[in-house]
Structure formats: structure tokens, C-alpha cells
Write an enzyme that holds these catalytic residues in place. Structure first.
Site, short mmCIF file in Angstrom:
data_model
loop_
_atom_site.label_atom_id
_atom_site.label_comp_id
_atom_site.label_asym_id
_atom_site.label_seq_id
_atom_site.Cartn_x
_atom_site.Cartn_y
_atom_site.Cartn_z
N TYR A 20 -12.45 -2.18 -3.53
CA TYR A 20 -13.04 -2.17 -2.29
C TYR A 20 -14.40 -2.10 -2.03
O TYR A 20 -14.68 -1.86 -1.14
CB TYR A 20 -12.20 -1.26 -1.32
CG TYR A 20 -10.78 -1.50 -0.69
CD1 TYR A 20 -10.67 -2.92 -0.04
CD2 TYR A 20 -9.68 -0.77 -0.87
CE1 TYR A 20 -9.42 -2.99 0.56
CE2 TYR A 20 -8.39 -1.11 -0.68
CZ TYR A 20 -8.24 -2.48 0.22
OH TYR A 20 -6.80 -2.58 0.72
N ARG B 6 3.14 -6.30 9.13
CA ARG B 6 2.12 -5.42 9.75
C ARG B 6 2.64 -4.89 11.21
O ARG B 6 2.50 -3.70 11.37
CB ARG B 6 0.82 -5.75 9.72
CG ARG B 6 0.05 -5.63 8.43
CD ARG B 6 -1.43 -6.34 8.32
NE ARG B 6 -2.08 -6.05 7.17
CZ ARG B 6 -3.09 -6.78 6.78
NH1 ARG B 6 -3.42 -7.80 7.52
NH2 ARG B 6 -3.66 -6.51 5.71
N HIS C 133 -1.98 -5.59 1.74
CA HIS C 133 -3.41 -6.25 1.34
C HIS C 133 -3.05 -7.87 1.09
O HIS C 133 -2.05 -7.72 0.22
CB HIS C 133 -4.18 -5.37 0.71
CG HIS C 133 -5.31 -6.27 0.05
ND1 HIS C 133 -6.55 -6.55 0.77
CD2 HIS C 133 -5.57 -7.42 -1.00
CE1 HIS C 133 -7.30 -7.44 0.19
NE2 HIS C 133 -6.78 -7.77 -0.92
N ARG D 43 -1.39 -14.39 4.52
CA ARG D 43 -1.82 -13.78 5.61
C ARG D 43 -1.12 -14.11 6.82
O ARG D 43 -1.15 -13.03 7.60
CB ARG D 43 -3.43 -14.59 5.68
CG ARG D 43 -4.24 -14.02 4.52
CD ARG D 43 -5.49 -14.33 4.59
NE ARG D 43 -6.47 -13.97 5.45
CZ ARG D 43 -6.94 -12.79 5.44
NH1 ARG D 43 -6.64 -12.03 4.33
NH2 ARG D 43 -7.89 -12.29 6.43
N ASN E 251 -1.90 -0.03 6.83
CA ASN E 251 -1.50 -1.43 7.38
C ASN E 251 -0.58 -2.06 6.18
O ASN E 251 -0.42 -3.22 6.29
CB ASN E 251 -2.70 -2.24 7.92
CG ASN E 251 -3.54 -2.62 6.84
OD1 ASN E 251 -3.59 -2.31 5.75
ND2 ASN E 251 -4.51 -3.43 7.14
N LYS F 207 0.73 -1.13 -0.10
CA LYS F 207 0.01 0.01 -0.07
C LYS F 207 0.99 1.14 0.08
O LYS F 207 2.17 1.28 0.23
CB LYS F 207 -0.91 -0.13 1.20
CG LYS F 207 -1.80 -1.49 1.14
CD LYS F 207 -2.80 -1.44 2.36
CE LYS F 207 -3.76 -2.48 2.36
NZ LYS F 207 -4.79 -2.18 3.45
N GLU G 89 -9.58 -10.34 -7.28
CA GLU G 89 -8.57 -9.38 -7.14
C GLU G 89 -7.56 -9.53 -8.06
O GLU G 89 -6.87 -8.44 -8.67
CB GLU G 89 -8.02 -9.48 -5.63
CG GLU G 89 -9.21 -9.06 -4.78
CD GLU G 89 -8.82 -9.18 -3.27
OE1 GLU G 89 -9.56 -9.02 -2.35
OE2 GLU G 89 -7.50 -9.59 -3.23
N THR H 100 -4.92 -7.68 10.70
CA THR H 100 -5.39 -6.40 10.09
C THR H 100 -4.83 -5.18 11.07
O THR H 100 -4.37 -4.11 10.39
CB THR H 100 -6.89 -6.19 9.86
OG1 THR H 100 -7.13 -7.32 9.01
CG2 THR H 100 -7.18 -4.91 9.23
N PHE I 215 -15.16 3.53 7.24
CA PHE I 215 -14.20 3.89 6.64
C PHE I 215 -13.84 3.90 5.37
O PHE I 215 -12.61 4.12 4.93
CB PHE I 215 -12.88 3.07 7.34
CG PHE I 215 -13.15 1.46 7.44
CD1 PHE I 215 -12.71 0.94 6.21
CD2 PHE I 215 -13.65 0.61 8.23
CE1 PHE I 215 -12.88 -0.41 5.79
CE2 PHE I 215 -13.89 -0.57 8.19
CZ PHE I 215 -13.33 -1.25 6.88
P1 CMP Z 1 -7.15 -4.83 3.84
O1 CMP Z 1 -6.84 -6.13 4.21
O2 CMP Z 1 -6.73 -4.35 2.63
O3 CMP Z 1 -8.85 -5.03 3.76
C1 CMP Z 1 -9.73 -3.80 4.13
C2 CMP Z 1 -8.86 -2.67 4.56
O4 CMP Z 1 -9.64 -1.69 5.10
C3 CMP Z 1 -7.92 -3.09 5.47
O5 CMP Z 1 -6.91 -3.89 4.92
C4 CMP Z 1 -7.45 -1.65 6.15
O6 CMP Z 1 -6.53 -0.91 5.52
C5 CMP Z 1 -9.00 -1.12 6.17
N1 CMP Z 1 -9.42 -1.32 7.46
C6 CMP Z 1 -10.04 -2.22 8.04
N2 CMP Z 1 -10.77 -2.05 9.07
C7 CMP Z 1 -10.64 -0.64 9.41
C8 CMP Z 1 -11.09 0.13 10.30
N3 CMP Z 1 -11.61 -0.24 11.53
N4 CMP Z 1 -10.60 1.45 10.38
C9 CMP Z 1 -10.02 1.76 9.04
N5 CMP Z 1 -9.55 1.25 8.09
C10 CMP Z 1 -9.91 -0.04 8.26
#
Ligand code: CMP
Length: 138
Positions: A49, A102, A115, A85, A112, A9, A126, A91, A57
């Protein structure tokens, strides 16, 4: 052999840890089947997304994902989805295990760093979102 989509990212690119992250994939037995550095538009990020569009968010996440370049990667290997993963960690970096990407690099739950696809069906969608068949060399 299984394939999964990884995205480094904008925060990972800004922190200059692209090589470090790719190295972790390779050291864990994942092969890079395809890779490119691209810049997502806001609508590219919204399309990617789309499953999260009702989340509070969503706006902030898609702003973040389109603020700078990302590196999109097709990883290939046995159990690639779950292995990736594991290497990424939870996450929320506050919950991520020691030694995960992460834990080591993420700023917060949104920024984070990486992905990874969560299932074979989403991996296929994807991967096809970013790559055509000619670009995936295995
Ligand atoms: P990702 O695994 O790319 O999948 C969805 C993304 O949304 C996640 O990583 C984060 O970047 C973001 N995300 C998930 N939960 C939250 C949250 N509670 N607040 C803000 N961003 C979030």
C-alpha cells in the site's frame, strides 16, 4: 484476456467467507489463474500500500492487513479489472450496491473484505508483488 489482483482481506478470512467470495468470481465468468493463502508482515503490507503512505489511515490499514492471513488471487477474464470492481462494490460498504461483496460482508471502509486492482498498470505491479511466473497457471 485481462488479469487483476484480488485480495480477500483478514476480515473476509475471519468471517469464513473465502469460498463464497471465490464462488462469486467464478459465477461472474472470472477464472482463477493463481491463488494462495499467506500472512503479510507489517512491512509487506506497507510495501503493497506504499501509494497510500501519506494518508491518515496508512498505519491502521497496514496493521489490519497484517493481523491475520489473506488470500491473494490472480483473476483472469475479459474486462477482469472492471468486472472484479463491479463484483466488489464501492470502497465504503455504506455506498456499495446491493449484492456486492462489500455490501454483503464488509465491516467498514477499512475492513472492506476485498481489494481489487484499479488499472492495468497497477494490476501488473500488484500481481508481481505476490506471484512469480511459475505460480500463474492461467
Ligand atoms: P483498497 O481497495 O484495498 O485500497 C486502499 C484501502 O485503504 C481500501 O481498500 C480500504 O481498506 C482502506 N481505506 C480507504 N479509505 C479509507 C478511509 N477513509 N479510512 C480507512 N481506510 C480506508
Amino acid at each position: 484476456m485481462e488479469r487483476t489482483l484480488s485480495i480477500i482481506k483478514p476480515d473476509g478470512v475471519e468471517k469464513n467467507v473465502v469460498g463464497e467470495i471465490i464462488s462469486r468470481f467464478e459465477k461472474n465468468g472470472l477464472n482463477i489463474a493463481a491463488m494462495k493463502k499467506i500472512k503479510l508482515s507489517k512491512s509487506d503490507a506497507e510495501g503493497f500500500y506504499a501509494v497510500h503512505k501519506e494518508r491518515p489511515f496508512f498505519g491502521s490499514l497496514t496493521d489490519f492487513m497484517s493481523r491475520g492471513p489473506v488470500v491473494v488471487i490472480v483473476l483472469e477474464g475479459e474486462g477482469a479489472i472492471s468486472k472484479n470492481r463491479e463484483i466488489m462494490g464501492a470502497t465504503n460498504p455504506e455506498e456499495a450496491a446491493e449484492g456486492t461483496i462489500r455490501k454483503d460482508f464488509a465491516t467498514n471502509i477499512e475492513e472492506n473484505t476485498v481489494h481489487g486492482s484499479d488499472a492495468p498498470e497497477t494490476a501488473e505491479v500488484e500481481i508481481n508483488y505476490f506471484f512469480n511466473a511459475f505460480e500463474i497457471t492461467g
